[in-house]
Design a protein around this motif. Structure first.
Motif, PDB file in Angstrom:
ATOM      1  N   ASP A   1      -4.562   4.608  -1.499  1.00 11.65           N
ATOM      2  CA  ASP A   1      -4.628   4.686  -2.964  1.00 11.65           C
ATOM      3  C   ASP A   1      -4.545   6.124  -3.459  1.00 11.65           C
ATOM      4  OD1 ASP A   1      -4.721   2.007  -3.626  1.00 11.65           O
ATOM      5  OD2 ASP A   1      -6.891   1.872  -3.415  1.00 11.65           O
ATOM      6  N   ASN A   2      -4.787   7.094  -2.565  1.00 14.83           N
ATOM      7  CA  ASN A   2      -4.698   8.497  -2.962  1.00 14.83           C
ATOM      8  C   ASN A   2      -3.259   8.942  -3.200  1.00 14.83           C
ATOM      9  OD1 ASN A   2      -7.551   9.539  -2.814  1.00 14.83           O
ATOM     10  ND2 ASN A   2      -7.378   8.706  -0.765  1.00 14.83           N
TER      11      ASN A   2
ATOM     12  N   THR B   1      -0.435   9.044  -5.394  1.00 16.56           N
ATOM     13  CA  THR B   1      -0.384   8.812  -6.841  1.00 16.56           C
ATOM     14  C   THR B   1       1.033   8.608  -7.360  1.00 16.56           C
ATOM     15  OG1 THR B   1      -0.365  11.210  -7.230  1.00 16.56           O
ATOM     16  CG2 THR B   1      -2.508  10.101  -7.253  1.00 16.56           C
ATOM     17  N   ARG B   2       2.030   8.960  -6.580  1.00 16.96           N
ATOM     18  CA  ARG B   2       3.408   8.768  -7.046  1.00 16.96           C
ATOM     19  C   ARG B   2       3.773   7.290  -6.996  1.00 16.96           C
ATOM     20  NH1 ARG B   2       7.595  13.145  -4.703  1.00 16.96           N
ATOM     21  NH2 ARG B   2       8.956  11.425  -5.375  1.00 16.96           N
TER      22      ARG B   2
ATOM     23  N   ASN C   1       2.294  13.918  -2.920  1.00 15.37           N
ATOM     24  CA  ASN C   1       1.930  13.997  -4.337  1.00 15.37           C
ATOM     25  C   ASN C   1       2.409  15.286  -5.002  1.00 15.37           C
ATOM     26  OD1 ASN C   1       0.632  11.507  -4.271  1.00 15.37           O
ATOM     27  ND2 ASN C   1      -1.388  12.382  -3.890  1.00 15.37           N
TER      28      ASN C   1
END
Length: 398
Positions: A66-67, A69-70, A44
């Motif tokens: 899901d963490n 974010t790209r 990220n």
């Protein structure tokens, strides 16, 4: 392991890349854990204009993914069965031929052998990071595993130990040539993880405890190497010998893993259900750290645990095992208390000392925050990995 995430699993590897090299990260699985948190943070936070990323999970992944974010990151689960899983190597080879990455970055022993497969598939740059040792081999003396590490030296451009302890071990025990290793410290985002004050009498949210409770907390995958059962045993011992402290002594064990049912059973057998909270994996770790008074990590083996760095960045004192890279982060009696590995009595004494003297905890917590800001920043870690990728790509990539 949860079902694959459709939005990621369906992403295609192809598309406009702007000439950016692709880095493929290979891990056993992607679920809540210190290594996994570090991996996600690196993806990220690395400049998007410099590198693309993909993650290959040898087994599978959970909604922890899901963490990431790209939006341009692809995720691949190979469903490797227990054991050798030779068929997984063929699947992995085909995937590498399709993705055609410039850099392969493997993590820990379970992923190391795929450096050879990647070399056969034509991946030019191959990096392997050692983040810690297994509970079954806490000192890293397994001759078969260390032979594998040595045999793969021709196929690995750099071995990355993340602590001075692991650096010495690769040199003196495994006997990896010095020219093939590069020590890079783990780092933490000191803006995201920072001390937070609450108004007098207010209770921080996210946990069942009250503002005047003394909360001993830990965040770690619930498996043998983290030694959660020793923490529960030490907590019970403090409550038994300090009835004056017992009503406000609480324990939070955040994380999921194969031993979570056994730890729940241990808590029930000791009659501590009202004093111990086991919520499983959580997505609000940053907020939960602010509900702790003390961070505990009685591990049997460690590299440089990310959860410890995050807790110290939040201004928490720590009680931890004197093992692996932990003494490189914590000076005993300055940022926290270090206890011998597996010594429940010493751990209980450390927990009791902080519960009885909140001022000591505040002093050690402030010193811990200063230590993280000085030596374990996310910015320095990302710069080191970026420089390594750049230098190897310039030298080896066509």
């Amino acid at each position: 392991m949860n079902a694959p995430l459709p939005k990621l699993a369906a992403q295609a590897a192809d598309g406009a890349d702007g000439g950016r090299p692709l880095v493929v990260h290979v891990v056993h699985s992607l679920s809540m854990g210190g290594l996994e948190t570090l991996l996600v943070d690196c993806i990220n936070r690395m400049p998007a204009e410099r590198y693309r990323h993909a993650v290959v999970c040898l087994t599978g992944y959970s909604d922890f993914a899901d963490n990431i974010t790209r939006p341009d990151v692809t995720l691949h689960a190979l469903g490797k069965p227990p054991g050798l899983g030779l068929g997984t190597h063929l699947t992995f080879w085909r995937l590498m031929r399709r993705l055609r990455p410039t850099v392969l970055h493997t993590y820990n022993l379970s992923a190391l052998e795929y450096a050879f497969t990647a070399a056969c598939a034509g991946v030019p740059v191959r990096i392997h990071a050692e983040h810690g040792r297994d509970a079954s081999d806490p000192h890293g003396l397994n001759a078969k595993h260390n032979l594998l590490r040595r045999l793969l030296v021709p196929f690995v451009d750099r071995y990355i130990p993340v602590s001075e302890d692991l650096d010495r071990w690769l040199d003196q025990v495994v006997r990896i040539p010095r020219a093939s290793t590069l020590f890079i410290k783990n780092g933490v985002d000191t803006d995201k993880f920072a001390p937070r004050a609450f108004p007098a009498g207010a209770a921080p949210g996210g946990s069942p405890w009250h503002a005047d409770d003394f909360v001993i907390g830990t965040v770690a995958r619930v498996q043998d190497v983290k030694n959660h059962r020793a923490l529960v045993e030490a907590f019970a011992a403090v409550r038994a010998r300090r009835p004056d402290l017992a009503p406000r002594l609480k324990l939070s064990i955040v994380g999921d893993g194969p031993l979570l049912p056994a730890v729940r059973a241990q808590v029930a057998a000791l009659g501590l259900e009202d004093a111990v909270w086991l919520p499983g994996a959580r997505g609000d770790v940053k907020d939960l750290l602010h509900t702790f008074s003390l961070f505990a990590l009685p591990s049997l083996a460690e590299g440089t645990p990310v959860s410890l760095l995050e807790a110290m960045a939040c201004g928490l004192p720590v009680a931890a095992s004197r093992v692996g890279g932990i003494p490189e982060v914590v000076d005993d009696g300055v940022q926290g208390a270090l206890v011998p590995v597996g010594d429940v009595d010493a751990l209980a004494a450390a927990l009791e000392r902080y519960a009885a003297d909140p001022r000591l905890g505040r002093t050690h917590g402030a010193a811990g925050r200063a230590r993280i800001e000085e030596r374990f920043s996310m910015r320095a870690m990302l710069a080191s990995y970026g420089d390594l990728y750049d230098s190897l790509c310039r030298r080896k990539a066509r």
